[in-house]
Design a protein around this motif. Structure first.
Motif, short mmCIF file in Angstrom:
data_model
loop_
_atom_site.label_atom_id
_atom_site.label_comp_id
_atom_site.label_asym_id
_atom_site.label_seq_id
_atom_site.Cartn_x
_atom_site.Cartn_y
_atom_site.Cartn_z
N ALA A 1 44.96 51.88 65.69
CA ALA A 1 45.94 51.84 66.79
C ALA A 1 47.09 52.77 66.46
O ALA A 1 47.44 52.97 65.30
N GLU A 2 47.64 53.38 67.51
CA GLU A 2 48.83 54.21 67.33
C GLU A 2 50.06 53.32 67.39
O GLU A 2 50.31 52.65 68.40
N LEU A 3 50.82 53.30 66.30
CA LEU A 3 51.98 52.41 66.21
C LEU A 3 53.25 53.09 66.71
O LEU A 3 54.23 52.40 67.02
N PHE A 4 53.24 54.43 66.78
CA PHE A 4 54.44 55.16 67.18
C PHE A 4 54.12 56.19 68.26
O PHE A 4 53.04 56.80 68.25
N ASP A 5 55.07 56.37 69.13
CA ASP A 5 55.03 57.46 70.10
C ASP A 5 55.74 58.65 69.46
O ASP A 5 56.96 58.68 69.37
N ARG A 6 54.97 59.62 69.02
CA ARG A 6 55.53 60.74 68.28
C ARG A 6 56.03 61.87 69.18
O ARG A 6 56.46 62.92 68.70
N SER A 7 55.96 61.64 70.50
CA SER A 7 56.50 62.65 71.41
C SER A 7 58.01 62.54 71.53
O SER A 7 58.66 63.40 72.11
N THR A 8 58.58 61.46 71.00
CA THR A 8 60.03 61.26 71.02
C THR A 8 60.61 61.60 69.66
O THR A 8 59.91 61.60 68.65
N ARG A 9 61.90 61.87 69.62
CA ARG A 9 62.60 62.14 68.37
C ARG A 9 63.85 61.27 68.29
O ARG A 9 64.74 61.43 69.10
N PRO A 10 63.90 60.32 67.34
CA PRO A 10 62.83 60.00 66.38
C PRO A 10 61.68 59.27 67.07
O PRO A 10 61.84 58.79 68.19
N PRO A 11 60.52 59.17 66.41
CA PRO A 11 59.39 58.44 67.00
C PRO A 11 59.78 57.00 67.32
O PRO A 11 60.56 56.38 66.59
N THR A 12 59.24 56.48 68.41
CA THR A 12 59.54 55.09 68.83
C THR A 12 58.27 54.26 68.78
O THR A 12 57.15 54.79 68.87
N PHE A 13 58.44 52.97 68.64
CA PHE A 13 57.30 52.07 68.56
C PHE A 13 56.55 52.00 69.90
O PHE A 13 57.18 51.94 70.97
N THR A 14 55.25 52.01 69.83
CA THR A 14 54.42 51.74 71.00
C THR A 14 54.34 50.22 71.18
O THR A 14 54.72 49.46 70.27
N PRO A 15 53.83 49.73 72.32
CA PRO A 15 53.63 48.28 72.46
C PRO A 15 52.76 47.70 71.34
O PRO A 15 53.02 46.61 70.84
N GLN A 16 51.74 48.47 70.94
CA GLN A 16 50.89 48.00 69.82
C GLN A 16 51.70 47.96 68.53
O GLN A 16 51.52 47.05 67.70
#
Length: 300
Positions: A45-60
């Motif tokens: 599962a992807e735990l972070f949304d890396r398109s943001t700076r800094p990366p943010t947590f995904t719902p997972q």
């Protein structure tokens, strides 16, 4: 699953960035990134949304943070239990905004003097959320009223049984209870807590129709309104013990007078059970004649 990786994940959640989390857990930013990738691969599962700076947590990712909190807490409690050392670490306690708040600090001071290695953390909230946090392991125990649904894997023990009183300004004439409730201006306790329901249920059973002049959501505000002469109200006894309340007239509320209980809810298999039992008894002592010591008999 490596608990070190979970602790790193919790540090990222707390400090918001990989770099700051790395400083707190004594790792390089690269090592933190590697641990996150390892977790993602293991959980698929992807735990972070890396398109943001800094990366943010995904719902997972937030779901895994929730799981990590439970796992780390269970690990710590298990280690303490195996060492027989349940009077160290941090005792996480929740409490409703009620009479109990007046006695909790004194009980916590007593616990601190006896167990200097035990840290206590107090959080104030609403009953439903506190029960949920105890059930999930975010809190060791919580102080709540009895009139709430308790899940089967939790248990509740009362430490306070306090009567309810109708209070009125000293210049108001004392008359029969129902007559006062029907005719005097009434200040209603309007809050999403069990006490408000207890009061409303008794008023309904008495068949009275109150003449409401105000609705407030805290007992302190209720008493302030009465002291100013605005009207009458129903309050628990513990709020009337302060010297400044001496000028209020009080009349038993209900026939016979009704009371409400406050107690501690905890998990049935709580490894900190002995410490919580002692906290219970300190709270009961702080409550004076209305206190109920812990007898070891479970109530759920």
């Amino acid at each position: 699953m490596n608990t070190r990786h979970l602790r790193t994940l919790l540090a990222i959640h707390k400090y918001k960035t990989f770099s700051l989390a790395a400083e707190k857990v004594n790792l390089t930013a690269a090592a933190v990134g590697q641990q996150v990738v390892s977790l993602e691969q293991e959980l698929r599962a992807e735990l972070f949304d890396r398109s943001t700076r800094p990366p943010t947590f995904t719902p997972q990712g937030l779901q895994v943070v929730e799981m990590a909190n439970k796992i780390i807490r269970l690990e710590e409690d298990t280690k303490l239990s195996l060492r027989g050392d349940l009077v160290s670490g941090t005792l996480m306690i929740g409490s409703v905004r009620s009479s109990a708040v007046n006695v909790v600090p004194g009980a916590m001071v007593k616990m601190r003097s006896k167990y200097p290695d035990l840290k206590t953390s107090l959080r104030i909230g609403l009953s439903a959320q506190l029960v949920s946090d105890v059930a999930s392991g975010h809190l060791d125990a919580a102080i709540i009223a009895e009139h709430i649904s308790i899940p089967q894997h939790l248990t509740w023990h009362p430490f306070l049984d306090e009567p309810l009183w109708l209070v009125l300004p000293s210049d108001m004439e004392v008359r029969p209870l129902r007559e006062m409730l029907n005719e005097y201006p009434f200040i209603r306790f309007k809050s999403a807590v069990p006490l408000a329901n207890v009061i409303d249920t008794e008023l309904s059973s008495m068949g009275v129709i109150t003449h409401d002049v105000a609705e407030v959501d805290t007992i302190n505000a209720l008493i302030t309104c009465v002291r100013s002469g605005l009207g009458i109200a129903v309050v628990p006894e513990m709020f009337l013990l302060e010297p400044e309340m001496a000028n209020l007239t009080k009349v038993e509320f209900g026939t016979p007078q009704i009371s409400r209980k406050i107690g501690i809810v905890e998990r049935i298999n709580n490894p900190r059970k002995v410490v919580i039992e002692e906290l219970h008894n300190h709270l009961a002592m702080q409550c004076g004649p209305q206190g109920i010591p812990r007898t070891g008999t479970a109530s759920s």
